[in-house]
Design a protein around this motif. Structure first.
Motif, PDB file in Angstrom:
ATOM      1  N   PRO A  57      84.748  -4.929  17.351  1.00 11.09           N
ATOM      2  CA  PRO A  57      86.083  -5.164  16.784  1.00 11.09           C
ATOM      3  C   PRO A  57      86.261  -6.566  16.204  1.00 11.09           C
ATOM      4  N   ALA A  58      85.552  -7.553  16.739  1.00  7.91           N
ATOM      5  CA  ALA A  58      85.673  -8.926  16.225  1.00  7.91           C
ATOM      6  C   ALA A  58      85.092  -9.050  14.819  1.00  7.91           C
ATOM      7  N   GLN A  59      84.205  -8.141  14.436  1.00  8.66           N
ATOM      8  CA  GLN A  59      83.589  -8.189  13.104  1.00  8.66           C
ATOM      9  C   GLN A  59      84.299  -7.283  12.099  1.00  8.66           C
ATOM     10  N   TYR A  60      85.212  -6.466  12.558  1.00 10.29           N
ATOM     11  CA  TYR A  60      85.847  -5.509  11.667  1.00 10.29           C
ATOM     12  C   TYR A  60      86.695  -6.225  10.624  1.00 10.29           C
ATOM     13  N   GLY A  61      86.515  -5.839   9.371  1.00 10.35           N
ATOM     14  CA  GLY A  61      87.321  -6.414   8.300  1.00 10.35           C
ATOM     15  C   GLY A  61      86.765  -6.038   6.947  1.00 10.35           C
ATOM     16  N   GLU A  62      87.288  -6.697   5.928  1.00  9.26           N
ATOM     17  CA  GLU A  62      86.876  -6.404   4.560  1.00  9.26           C
ATOM     18  C   GLU A  62      85.454  -6.883   4.310  1.00  9.26           C
ATOM     19  N   VAL A  63      84.677  -6.013   3.670  1.00  9.81           N
ATOM     20  CA  VAL A  63      83.304  -6.312   3.281  1.00  9.81           C
ATOM     21  C   VAL A  63      83.247  -6.220   1.763  1.00  9.81           C
ATOM     22  N   ILE A  64      82.694  -7.260   1.127  1.00  7.70           N
ATOM     23  CA  ILE A  64      82.550  -7.261  -0.337  1.00  7.70           C
ATOM     24  C   ILE A  64      81.132  -7.694  -0.671  1.00  7.70           C
ATOM     25  N   TRP A  65      80.419  -6.824  -1.378  1.00  7.58           N
ATOM     26  CA  TRP A  65      79.074  -7.125  -1.852  1.00  7.58           C
ATOM     27  C   TRP A  65      79.085  -7.092  -3.373  1.00  7.58           C
ATOM     28  N   ARG A  66      78.304  -7.983  -3.976  1.00  8.46           N
ATOM     29  CA  ARG A  66      78.154  -7.983  -5.435  1.00  8.46           C
ATOM     30  C   ARG A  66      76.689  -7.771  -5.774  1.00  8.46           C
ATOM     31  N   PHE A  67      76.425  -6.676  -6.472  1.00 14.95           N
ATOM     32  CA  PHE A  67      75.065  -6.355  -6.898  1.00 14.95           C
ATOM     33  C   PHE A  67      74.830  -6.897  -8.299  1.00 14.95           C
ATOM     34  N   ALA A  68      73.664  -7.481  -8.499  1.00 16.96           N
ATOM     35  CA  ALA A  68      73.275  -8.020  -9.800  1.00 16.96           C
ATOM     36  C   ALA A  68      73.190  -6.891 -10.826  1.00 16.96           C
ATOM     37  N   PRO A  69      73.359  -7.217 -12.109  1.00 14.42           N
ATOM     38  CA  PRO A  69      73.303  -6.175 -13.148  1.00 14.42           C
ATOM     39  C   PRO A  69      72.062  -5.292 -13.069  1.00 14.42           C
ATOM     40  N   GLU A  70      70.912  -5.871 -12.766  1.00 14.60           N
ATOM     41  CA  GLU A  70      69.675  -5.071 -12.718  1.00 14.60           C
ATOM     42  C   GLU A  70      69.631  -4.116 -11.521  1.00 14.60           C
ATOM     43  N   ALA A  71      70.501  -4.297 -10.546  1.00 15.66           N
ATOM     44  CA  ALA A  71      70.552  -3.409  -9.377  1.00 15.66           C
ATOM     45  C   ALA A  71      71.813  -2.542  -9.364  1.00 15.66           C
ATOM     46  N   ALA A  72      72.739  -2.799 -10.248  1.00 19.43           N
ATOM     47  CA  ALA A  72      74.046  -2.135 -10.220  1.00 19.43           C
ATOM     48  C   ALA A  72      73.943  -0.614 -10.371  1.00 19.43           C
ATOM     49  N   ARG A  99      71.484   1.408  -9.601  1.00 22.87           N
ATOM     50  CA  ARG A  99      70.935   1.993  -8.369  1.00 22.87           C
ATOM     51  C   ARG A  99      71.975   1.934  -7.243  1.00 22.87           C
ATOM     52  N   ALA A 100      72.649   0.793  -7.113  1.00 26.90           N
ATOM     53  CA  ALA A 100      73.657   0.633  -6.054  1.00 26.90           C
ATOM     54  C   ALA A 100      74.806   1.621  -6.234  1.00 26.90           C
ATOM     55  N   ALA A 101      75.156   1.922  -7.477  1.00 26.17           N
ATOM     56  CA  ALA A 101      76.256   2.860  -7.743  1.00 26.17           C
ATOM     57  C   ALA A 101      75.933   4.265  -7.245  1.00 26.17           C
ATOM     58  N   GLU A 102      74.648   4.574  -7.038  1.00 27.43           N
ATOM     59  CA  GLU A 102      74.232   5.884  -6.541  1.00 27.43           C
ATOM     60  C   GLU A 102      74.348   5.992  -5.024  1.00 27.43           C
ATOM     61  N   PHE A 103      74.516   4.856  -4.340  1.00 29.20           N
ATOM     62  CA  PHE A 103      74.548   4.830  -2.882  1.00 29.20           C
ATOM     63  C   PHE A 103      75.943   5.084  -2.341  1.00 29.20           C
ATOM     64  N   ARG A 104      75.981   5.702  -1.200  1.00 31.00           N
ATOM     65  CA  ARG A 104      77.223   5.780  -0.428  1.00 31.00           C
ATOM     66  C   ARG A 104      77.012   4.867   0.772  1.00 31.00           C
ATOM     67  N   PHE A 105      77.394   3.611   0.593  1.00 33.24           N
ATOM     68  CA  PHE A 105      77.220   2.621   1.643  1.00 33.24           C
ATOM     69  C   PHE A 105      78.173   2.883   2.807  1.00 33.24           C
ATOM     70  N   HIS A 106      79.358   3.387   2.482  1.00 30.56           N
ATOM     71  CA  HIS A 106      80.390   3.597   3.490  1.00 30.56           C
ATOM     72  C   HIS A 106      81.354   4.665   2.966  1.00 30.56           C
ATOM     73  N   PRO A 107      81.929   5.489   3.849  1.00 30.99           N
ATOM     74  CA  PRO A 107      82.815   6.557   3.366  1.00 30.99           C
ATOM     75  C   PRO A 107      84.082   6.058   2.667  1.00 30.99           C
ATOM     76  N   THR A 108      84.486   4.813   2.896  1.00 31.81           N
ATOM     77  CA  THR A 108      85.704   4.295   2.269  1.00 31.81           C
ATOM     78  C   THR A 108      85.417   3.338   1.117  1.00 31.81           C
ATOM     79  N   GLN A 109      84.183   3.296   0.672  1.00 28.23           N
ATOM     80  CA  GLN A 109      83.817   2.298  -0.344  1.00 28.23           C
ATOM     81  C   GLN A 109      84.578   2.496  -1.652  1.00 28.23           C
ATOM     82  N   VAL A 110      84.809   1.354  -2.309  1.00 28.60           N
ATOM     83  CA  VAL A 110      85.394   1.326  -3.649  1.00 28.60           C
ATOM     84  C   VAL A 110      84.408   0.560  -4.522  1.00 28.60           C
TER      85      VAL A 110
END
Length: 173
Positions: free
Chosen positions: A89-104, A106-117
């Motif tokens: 619970p102490a770690q729970y909060g907003e997570v923001i990752w930025r993928f570089a253009p060359e990885a974007a 591939r990253a868009a194909e992933f479901r990192f988390h069920p609530t991801q935006v």
């Protein structure tokens, strides 16, 4: 174990070390992942839902004692509080990752988390946002992206992966 979940019935378990004192728990579900956890309430410790590592359960006896699930508890909602299966619970909060253009792409194909935006960036990069805990499991996952991902938030996760981003991976996950 399945009988206790279906009942629902309380379990008397030996957890941790083989000579630990027995404890009575009320199983609410299972989380399967890198490690598997029994999700349960231990009435002697209060109302909180806890995770018990399955590999640390030395014995489990189904008791002839039924119980009521915690009001409003939903396993899917509970599981979505973490990135993997570990909950802090102490770690729970907003997570923001930025993928570089060359990885974007591939990253868009992933479901990192069920609530991801996902947010496409003008430079071709990709921002991924969600709310969860479990920084160590996040760090393990992020390592395979090498230097193609930056942690924007939380600061604790950013510090955890500092110095572990590699430029020499020839392929993305």
């Amino acid at each position: 174990m399945i009988e206790a979940l279906r009942g629902p019935f309380r379990l008397r378990v030996i957890y941790g070390s083989v000579d630990a004192e027995p404890r009575v728990i009320e199983p609410h579900g299972l989380l399967l992942g890198h490690r598997s956890y029994l999700v349960a309430r231990q009435p002697a410790r209060g109302e909180a839902i806890l995770n018990f590592r399955m590999d640390r359960l030395h014995s489990a006896e189904v008791l002839d004692e039924s119980f009521a699930f915690v009001s409003g508890f939903a396993l899917n909602d509970y599981a979505a509080q973490s990135f993997g299966v570990y909950q802090d619970p102490a770690q729970y909060g907003e997570v923001i990752w930025r993928f570089a253009p060359e990885a974007a792409g591939r990253a868009a194909e992933f479901r990192f988390h069920p609530t991801q935006v996902l947010e496409s960036q003008e430079d071709g990069g990709l921002i991924v946002r969600f709310r969860a805990a479990g920084w160590l499991e996040m760090a393990w996952h992020l390592y395979q992206w090498g230097d193609k991902v930056d942690v924007i938030a939380p600061a604790g996760l950013k510090a955890l992966i500092e110095g572990h981003r590699r430029p020499d991976f020839d392929a993305l996950p």
